[in-house]
Design a protein around this motif. Structure first.
Motif, PDB file in Angstrom:
ATOM      1  N   GLY A 188      16.986  38.608 -16.674  1.00  0.00           N
ATOM      2  CA  GLY A 188      16.573  37.840 -17.854  1.00  0.00           C
ATOM      3  C   GLY A 188      15.519  36.774 -17.602  1.00  0.00           C
ATOM      4  N   VAL A 189      14.448  37.150 -16.892  1.00  0.00           N
ATOM      5  CA  VAL A 189      13.342  36.216 -16.626  1.00  0.00           C
ATOM      6  C   VAL A 189      12.262  36.377 -17.694  1.00  0.00           C
ATOM      7  CG1 VAL A 189      11.586  35.481 -14.956  1.00  0.00           C
ATOM      8  CG2 VAL A 189      13.728  36.479 -14.134  1.00  0.00           C
ATOM      9  N   GLU A 190      11.699  35.250 -18.150  1.00  0.00           N
ATOM     10  CA  GLU A 190      10.553  35.290 -19.057  1.00  0.00           C
ATOM     11  C   GLU A 190       9.627  34.124 -18.780  1.00  0.00           C
ATOM     12  OE1 GLU A 190      11.817  35.399 -23.152  1.00  0.00           O
ATOM     13  OE2 GLU A 190      11.533  37.561 -23.225  1.00  0.00           O
ATOM     14  N   ILE A 194       5.515  27.928 -17.689  1.00  0.00           N
ATOM     15  CA  ILE A 194       6.798  27.766 -17.001  1.00  0.00           C
ATOM     16  C   ILE A 194       7.592  29.057 -17.180  1.00  0.00           C
ATOM     17  CG2 ILE A 194       6.816  25.239 -17.310  1.00  0.00           C
ATOM     18  CD1 ILE A 194       9.271  25.842 -19.268  1.00  0.00           C
ATOM     19  N   PHE A 195       8.721  29.138 -16.487  1.00  0.00           N
ATOM     20  CA  PHE A 195       9.524  30.354 -16.538  1.00  0.00           C
ATOM     21  C   PHE A 195      10.953  29.995 -16.912  1.00  0.00           C
ATOM     22  CE2 PHE A 195       5.946  30.934 -13.799  1.00  0.00           C
ATOM     23  CZ  PHE A 195       5.442  32.152 -14.211  1.00  0.00           C
ATOM     24  N   THR A 196      11.642  30.938 -17.555  1.00  0.00           N
ATOM     25  CA  THR A 196      13.032  30.704 -17.949  1.00  0.00           C
ATOM     26  C   THR A 196      13.909  31.854 -17.460  1.00  0.00           C
ATOM     27  OG1 THR A 196      12.701  31.821 -20.077  1.00  0.00           O
ATOM     28  CG2 THR A 196      12.427  29.429 -20.061  1.00  0.00           C
ATOM     29  N   THR A 219      25.868  28.177 -15.795  1.00  0.00           N
ATOM     30  CA  THR A 219      25.417  29.277 -16.650  1.00  0.00           C
ATOM     31  C   THR A 219      24.793  28.713 -17.913  1.00  0.00           C
ATOM     32  OG1 THR A 219      27.790  29.472 -17.055  1.00  0.00           O
ATOM     33  CG2 THR A 219      26.704  31.345 -16.047  1.00  0.00           C
ATOM     34  N   GLU A 220      23.591  28.164 -17.749  1.00  0.00           N
ATOM     35  CA  GLU A 220      22.786  27.721 -18.884  1.00  0.00           C
ATOM     36  C   GLU A 220      21.345  28.074 -18.543  1.00  0.00           C
ATOM     37  OE1 GLU A 220      21.956  23.195 -18.567  1.00  0.00           O
ATOM     38  OE2 GLU A 220      24.058  23.391 -17.979  1.00  0.00           O
ATOM     39  N   ILE A 221      20.413  27.883 -19.502  1.00  0.00           N
ATOM     40  CA  ILE A 221      19.021  28.249 -19.238  1.00  0.00           C
ATOM     41  C   ILE A 221      18.512  27.489 -18.010  1.00  0.00           C
ATOM     42  CG2 ILE A 221      16.644  28.199 -20.107  1.00  0.00           C
ATOM     43  CD1 ILE A 221      17.579  28.675 -22.826  1.00  0.00           C
ATOM     44  N   THR A 222      17.849  28.210 -17.114  1.00  0.00           N
ATOM     45  CA  THR A 222      17.256  27.587 -15.932  1.00  0.00           C
ATOM     46  C   THR A 222      15.737  27.689 -16.067  1.00  0.00           C
ATOM     47  OG1 THR A 222      19.149  28.418 -14.683  1.00  0.00           O
ATOM     48  CG2 THR A 222      17.309  27.537 -13.409  1.00  0.00           C
ATOM     49  N   TYR A 223      15.068  26.567 -15.815  1.00  0.00           N
ATOM     50  CA  TYR A 223      13.607  26.527 -15.928  1.00  0.00           C
ATOM     51  C   TYR A 223      12.983  26.518 -14.540  1.00  0.00           C
ATOM     52  CZ  TYR A 223      14.859  25.040 -20.637  1.00  0.00           C
ATOM     53  OH  TYR A 223      15.399  24.979 -21.892  1.00  0.00           O
ATOM     54  N   PRO A 246      11.593  45.984 -13.720  1.00  0.00           N
ATOM     55  CA  PRO A 246      12.917  46.145 -14.359  1.00  0.00           C
ATOM     56  C   PRO A 246      13.963  45.125 -13.905  1.00  0.00           C
ATOM     57  CG  PRO A 246      12.030  48.280 -13.734  1.00  0.00           C
ATOM     58  CD  PRO A 246      11.097  47.252 -13.156  1.00  0.00           C
ATOM     59  N   TYR A 247      13.971  44.776 -12.614  1.00  0.00           N
ATOM     60  CA  TYR A 247      15.017  43.852 -12.159  1.00  0.00           C
ATOM     61  C   TYR A 247      14.863  42.465 -12.789  1.00  0.00           C
ATOM     62  CZ  TYR A 247      18.333  41.326  -9.277  1.00  0.00           C
ATOM     63  OH  TYR A 247      19.388  40.552  -8.859  1.00  0.00           O
TER      64      TYR A 247
END
Lengths: 150, 147
Positions: free
Chosen positions: A34-36, A45-47, A105-109, A28-29
């Motif tokens: 907002g990890v995917e 990769i992860f975002t 505060t933008e998408i982090t990879y 849940p955390y």
């Protein structure tokens, strides 16, 4: 799996992002921040989605350093699960992060690399960046996890 | 804590502050699970708590409030934190140097069972690089609350 299976290039196949993201229901955390997972060619990769609730310094603004740590720890966990077909959520022994730049505060990879120390412990290095500036990471992390198959 | 959006989302509380150390806490909320099947709190939540506690200790230790971004953070997980129980973090400054603040923290749920040991290093940006109104921003609001 024996030790040699984890040498570079001999890791075997990992699951695709679509399957990896199914496990987020158990974490849940990771969903809260907002990890995917995402497929990028052959690689996983992860975002981390930019959310106003992830901010730690409203004056800049910049993401909370702890959130970046939580994100990279989640990336390490999911990356190990992608190789072990998600049998169990691996336990984290220790986690260390170096902050190189403030995270906007933008998408982090993030991208992970697995290494191996012994039969039970896996070493994961994680690199995080924003935009197309992969060569200028915002943070580097290293974690040791219990390999879930042992 | 209410001024830091993510700490607000976690409903992080200040338990105590004194000259040498401080204690922050969060509830063992289900939103913070990292392993829903086993009821274990995500290690990353502990990193947020540790970074916040050590960072606050660093800011308080400086003679004048200045911005202290994290240089690095290290977490040793002795055992997992469990859902449904309050989580505490005690942080202290081990050394205040001219440009750097060294800190240590400990997380627990039961006092005799440490969950995580953390080490954080912070940079002192100095008064000249601290945005104007930083002290008012962090302390002014606290005083308003008191009043």
């Amino acid at each position: 799996m024996n030790e040699s299976d984890l040498q570079p290039g001999k890791l075997g196949k990992h699951l695709a992002a679509k399957e990896v993201n199914l496990w987020l229901a158990l974490i849940p955390y990771a969903q809260l921040i907002g990890v995917e997972a995402e497929d990028r060619g052959e690689n996983l990769i992860f975002t981390l989605q930019p959310k106003s609730t992830n901010i730690g310094n409203p004056l800049l603004p910049a993401l909370h350093g702890g959130v970046v740590a939580a994100y990279l720890e989640t990336a390490a966990i999911l990356n190990v699960m992608a190789y072990t077909q998600g049998k169990r959520i691996p336990k984290v022994i220790d986690f260390s992060i170096d902050y190189l730049r403030s995270a906007r505060t933008e998408i982090t990879y993030a991208r992970c690399e697995l290494g191996r120390l012994g039969k039970r412990v896996v070493n994961v290095s994680v690199t995080a960046w924003q935009g197309n500036r992969e060569a200028e990471p915002i943070a580097l992390a290293r974690a040791h996890l219990i390999w879930p198959e042992s | 804590m209410g001024l830091i959006p993510h700490c607000k989302q976690l409903n992080m509380q200040v338990e105590s502050v004194c000259e040498t150390h401080l204690v922050l806490s969060i509830e063992g909320d289900e939103r913070f699970l990292g392993n829903k099947e086993e009821g274990l709190i995500h290690g990353g939540v502990l990193s947020v708590l540790m970074d916040s506690a050590c960072g606050s200790a660093a800011v308080i230790a400086s003679p004048e409030p200045e911005v202290c971004p994290t240089v690095d953070l290290r977490m040793d997980h002795y055992r997992a934190a469990k859902v449904g129980k309050k989580i505490y973090c005690r942080a202290e400054v081990t050394h205040l140097a001219r440009q750097i603040v060294f800190t240590e923290g400990l997380i627990w749920q039961d006092e005799d069972k440490p969950i995580c040991k953390g080490t954080g290093t912070f940079m002192r940006l100095g008064a000249e690089r601290t945005p104007k109104g930083f002290a008012e921003h962090i302390f002014g609001a606290a005083q308003e609350k008191k009043a």
